[in-house]
Design a protein around this motif. Structure first.
Motif, PDB file in Angstrom:
ATOM      1  N   ASP A 114      41.050   6.553  41.997  1.00  0.00           N
ATOM      2  CA  ASP A 114      40.387   7.491  42.897  1.00  0.00           C
ATOM      3  C   ASP A 114      40.575   8.919  42.366  1.00  0.00           C
ATOM      4  O   ASP A 114      40.222   9.210  41.238  1.00  0.00           O
ATOM      5  CB  ASP A 114      40.913   7.316  44.303  1.00  0.00           C
ATOM      6  CG  ASP A 114      40.012   7.942  45.366  1.00  0.00           C
ATOM      7  OD1 ASP A 114      38.836   8.207  45.059  1.00  0.00           O
ATOM      8  OD2 ASP A 114      40.488   8.164  46.494  1.00  0.00           O
ATOM      9  N   ASN A 145      41.837   1.228  40.941  1.00  0.00           N
ATOM     10  CA  ASN A 145      41.072   2.364  41.446  1.00  0.00           C
ATOM     11  C   ASN A 145      42.031   3.533  41.621  1.00  0.00           C
ATOM     12  O   ASN A 145      42.775   3.599  42.601  1.00  0.00           O
ATOM     13  CB  ASN A 145      40.395   2.012  42.763  1.00  0.00           C
ATOM     14  CG  ASN A 145      39.534   3.155  43.301  1.00  0.00           C
ATOM     15  OD1 ASN A 145      39.469   4.221  42.689  1.00  0.00           O
ATOM     16  ND2 ASN A 145      38.886   2.938  44.421  1.00  0.00           N
ATOM     17  N   THR A 169      40.875  -5.600  43.254  1.00  0.00           N
ATOM     18  CA  THR A 169      41.088  -4.169  43.043  1.00  0.00           C
ATOM     19  C   THR A 169      42.384  -3.705  43.678  1.00  0.00           C
ATOM     20  O   THR A 169      42.669  -4.023  44.837  1.00  0.00           O
ATOM     21  CB  THR A 169      39.920  -3.362  43.630  1.00  0.00           C
ATOM     22  OG1 THR A 169      38.703  -3.740  42.981  1.00  0.00           O
ATOM     23  CG2 THR A 169      40.138  -1.861  43.447  1.00  0.00           C
ATOM     24  N   GLU A 212      39.080   2.765  37.433  1.00  0.00           N
ATOM     25  CA  GLU A 212      38.052   3.471  38.199  1.00  0.00           C
ATOM     26  C   GLU A 212      38.573   4.834  38.639  1.00  0.00           C
ATOM     27  O   GLU A 212      39.752   4.990  38.984  1.00  0.00           O
ATOM     28  CB  GLU A 212      37.629   2.656  39.417  1.00  0.00           C
ATOM     29  CG  GLU A 212      36.523   3.330  40.234  1.00  0.00           C
ATOM     30  CD  GLU A 212      35.953   2.438  41.322  1.00  0.00           C
ATOM     31  OE1 GLU A 212      35.283   2.968  42.218  1.00  0.00           O
ATOM     32  OE2 GLU A 212      36.173   1.206  41.266  1.00  0.00           O
ATOM     33  N   THR A 215      41.405  -4.533  38.475  1.00  0.00           N
ATOM     34  CA  THR A 215      40.785  -3.211  38.567  1.00  0.00           C
ATOM     35  C   THR A 215      41.747  -2.271  39.272  1.00  0.00           C
ATOM     36  O   THR A 215      42.205  -2.565  40.379  1.00  0.00           O
ATOM     37  CB  THR A 215      39.463  -3.263  39.349  1.00  0.00           C
ATOM     38  OG1 THR A 215      38.517  -4.064  38.623  1.00  0.00           O
ATOM     39  CG2 THR A 215      38.883  -1.863  39.533  1.00  0.00           C
ATOM     40  N   LYS A 230      44.568  -0.120  44.530  1.00  0.00           N
ATOM     41  CA  LYS A 230      44.320   1.315  44.663  1.00  0.00           C
ATOM     42  C   LYS A 230      45.607   2.095  44.469  1.00  0.00           C
ATOM     43  O   LYS A 230      46.653   1.759  45.033  1.00  0.00           O
ATOM     44  CB  LYS A 230      43.708   1.655  46.020  1.00  0.00           C
ATOM     45  CG  LYS A 230      43.262   3.112  46.115  1.00  0.00           C
ATOM     46  CD  LYS A 230      42.362   3.374  47.296  1.00  0.00           C
ATOM     47  CE  LYS A 230      41.860   4.807  47.280  1.00  0.00           C
ATOM     48  NZ  LYS A 230      40.948   5.114  48.400  1.00  0.00           N
TER      49      LYS A 230
END
Length: 244
Positions: free
Chosen positions: A52, A50, A25, A71, A48, A27
């Protein structure tokens, strides 16, 4: 990747791109005060991202490739990420994950066909539109709602429970007809079967236990090796599968 109160510029004559790649992941943390100017963002297969509560603004381009996952924690779901001049390119063969702390909807930008749909938000996630899942619907809790829409599984669609507290199956994600082909239990606690069900594929208990209660579970094959991974039939439930 973190950017605050800034504007990106693309001076590369051949065109530069932010590419999120690699297993695991990544971010992305951006506020609404950031502006992307002619700078594409791409998320590669197997990665992935993220996002947020980040908001992507400006004239940049966003591409979510096949096999990637996006995500968000926005209450408005995928829609909350984008304030771009052009529509993001979101693959139908990608995954979409929802992990906010407030109730979320999936958003109108999420494709109506997806590979994976992952529900992590204990405050609840509601479908904005009907969806077909060709990969896996993963639930870490029982707070997934259709909102009057339809949930369908593709021919290889899989249902996965991966909570850290006791979960109970429901008609919402595990209907009596046109349900998933396969079932995976990957929970630290029991998953309780709410009604008798039949799947044409496999049952895989990789962690936790499936408690059948008084119901019958019919499967094509099953794997649940290990002392803490098994099917409970102590209340009269039955597991039925072909003898090889």
């Amino acid at each position: 990747f973190i950017m605050s109160n800034a504007t990106t510029q693309n001076s590369n004559p051949d065109g530069a791109t932010f590419v999120f790649t690699g297993s695991g992941t990544c971010k992305l943390t951006l506020s609404q005060s950031n502006t992307l100017t002619a700078l594409p963002i791409e998320v590669s297969s197997g990665t992935t991202l993220n996002a947020d509560s980040s908001i992507l603004s400006g004239s940049g381009k966003f591409i979510l490739h096949d096999g990637a996952t996006l995500e968000t924690s926005h209450a408005t779901g995928i829609d909350g990420i984008f304030n771009l001049d052009q529509s993001p390119e979101l693959s139908e063969a990608a995954g979409y994950s929802f992990g906010g702390s407030l109730a979320q909807v999936t958003g109108s930008l999420m494709p109506e066909t997806v590979s994976d749909l992952i529900i992590k938000n204990s405050a609840g996630v509601t479908l904005t539109n009907s969806v077909t899942i060709n990969g896996t619907l993963e639930l870490t809790n029982d707070m997934f709602f259709l909102g009057g829409n339809n949930l369908q599984y593709g021919t290889e669609g899989t249902l996965k429970y991966s909570g850290t507290s006791v979960q109970e199956t429901r008609d919402v994600e595990f209907p009596a007809e046109n349900g998933p082909k396969n079932l995976i239990i990957n929970s630290t606690k029991d998953v309780d079967l709410h009604a008798s069900r039949s799947i044409s594929g496999y049952l895989d208990i990789s962690s936790g236990k499936l408690d059948l209660g008084t119901h019958t579970m019919t499967v094509s094959s099953a794997s649940y090796n290990g002392s803490n991974r098994f099917v409970k039939t102590s209340n009269g439930g039955k597991l039925i599968m072909p003898v090889s």
